[in-house]
Scaffold this active site. Sequence first.
Site, PDB file in Angstrom:
ATOM      1  N   HIS A  43      41.113  35.487  33.312  1.00 10.89           N
ATOM      2  CA  HIS A  43      41.677  36.269  34.425  1.00 10.89           C
ATOM      3  C   HIS A  43      41.671  35.384  35.665  1.00 10.89           C
ATOM      4  O   HIS A  43      41.066  34.304  35.661  1.00 10.89           O
ATOM      5  CB  HIS A  43      40.799  37.502  34.681  1.00 10.89           C
ATOM      6  N   HIS A 125      42.246  30.554  40.334  1.00 10.84           N
ATOM      7  CA  HIS A 125      42.075  29.809  39.077  1.00 10.84           C
ATOM      8  C   HIS A 125      41.649  30.736  37.947  1.00 10.84           C
ATOM      9  O   HIS A 125      41.091  31.809  38.183  1.00 10.84           O
ATOM     10  CB  HIS A 125      41.016  28.711  39.245  1.00 10.84           C
TER      11      HIS A 125
HETATM   12  P1  2AM Z   1      34.473  31.867  38.436  1.00 10.00           P
HETATM   13  O1  2AM Z   1      35.176  32.158  37.161  1.00 10.00           O
HETATM   14  O2  2AM Z   1      35.101  30.780  39.228  1.00 10.00           O
HETATM   15  O3  2AM Z   1      32.991  31.688  38.237  1.00 10.00           O
HETATM   16  C1  2AM Z   1      33.439  37.455  37.594  1.00 10.00           C
HETATM   17  O4  2AM Z   1      32.196  36.849  37.684  1.00 10.00           O
HETATM   18  C2  2AM Z   1      34.467  36.663  38.350  1.00 10.00           C
HETATM   19  O5  2AM Z   1      34.126  36.630  39.748  1.00 10.00           O
HETATM   20  C3  2AM Z   1      34.619  35.216  37.907  1.00 10.00           C
HETATM   21  O6  2AM Z   1      35.996  34.942  37.812  1.00 10.00           O
HETATM   22  C4  2AM Z   1      33.987  34.401  39.015  1.00 10.00           C
HETATM   23  O7  2AM Z   1      34.644  33.199  39.315  1.00 10.00           O
HETATM   24  C5  2AM Z   1      34.180  35.287  40.217  1.00 10.00           C
HETATM   25  N1  2AM Z   1      33.165  35.023  41.238  1.00 10.00           N
HETATM   26  C6  2AM Z   1      33.412  34.605  42.503  1.00 10.00           C
HETATM   27  N2  2AM Z   1      32.271  34.501  43.201  1.00 10.00           N
HETATM   28  C7  2AM Z   1      31.278  34.821  42.351  1.00 10.00           C
HETATM   29  C8  2AM Z   1      29.862  34.899  42.475  1.00 10.00           C
HETATM   30  N3  2AM Z   1      29.238  34.632  43.627  1.00 10.00           N
HETATM   31  N4  2AM Z   1      29.149  35.247  41.399  1.00 10.00           N
HETATM   32  C9  2AM Z   1      29.766  35.537  40.216  1.00 10.00           C
HETATM   33  N5  2AM Z   1      31.097  35.509  40.044  1.00 10.00           N
HETATM   34  C10 2AM Z   1      31.852  35.158  41.097  1.00 10.00           C
END
Ligand code: 2AM
Length: 176
Positions: A43, A125
């Site tokens: 996603h 991303h």
């Molecule tokens: P990431 O894939 O770049 O880790 C669920 O966790 C989604 O929220 C993921 O897509 C994650 O991005 C995003 N996300 C953004 N900030 C986050 C945080 N502080 N902790 C966990 N997930 C985060």
Amino acid sequence: MPDQKRLFFALPLPADLQQNIIEWRAANFAPDAGRPIAAANLHITLAFLGDVSAQKQRTLSALAGRISQPGFTLALDDAGHWPRSQVVWLGSRQPPRGLLQLANLLRAQAARSGCPQSAQPFHPHVTLLRNAQHPVRLPPPGFGWQFPVREFVLYESRFEQGRTRYQPLERWSLNA
Ligand code: 2AM
């Protein structure tokens, strides 16, 4: 707190695109490059909310429902490795203005509702691999997919039976 949920707004990817991406990933990354994310969990996060009470969820959901903006086409034609977060990702060389606008709005609403947002600039991303601790050989340019974005979704992140699952809670359409 027991009534809190771990929430985030995101763009879902169509199921056939999720499948194409994991096949491409298997063909283009070494098996030890990192921990692959399950197809159904691919996603694009728009705004991460953290642990949210039911009341705050209602507020955020009402604000999201007021968003009125057209859909857009998103190209996934870029890939990279962030060593600090140990993430290998798929992104867009030129993210559409509509995507940045939607994410900025949701992030501003979240911040105003008491969900602090990262100070890092938003870089849309799809996380492909986690725990990518070592330098990763990235696929040569030339890959790419496009898909129409017509909705955004509020997801709950749950960790159950050793797995992370993203449960869609609510969806909002972008105007055609
Ligand atoms: P990431 O894939 O770049 O880790 C669920 O966790 C989604 O929220 C993921 O897509 C994650 O991005 C995003 N996300 C953004 N900030 C986050 C945080 N502080 N902790 C966990 N997930 C985060």
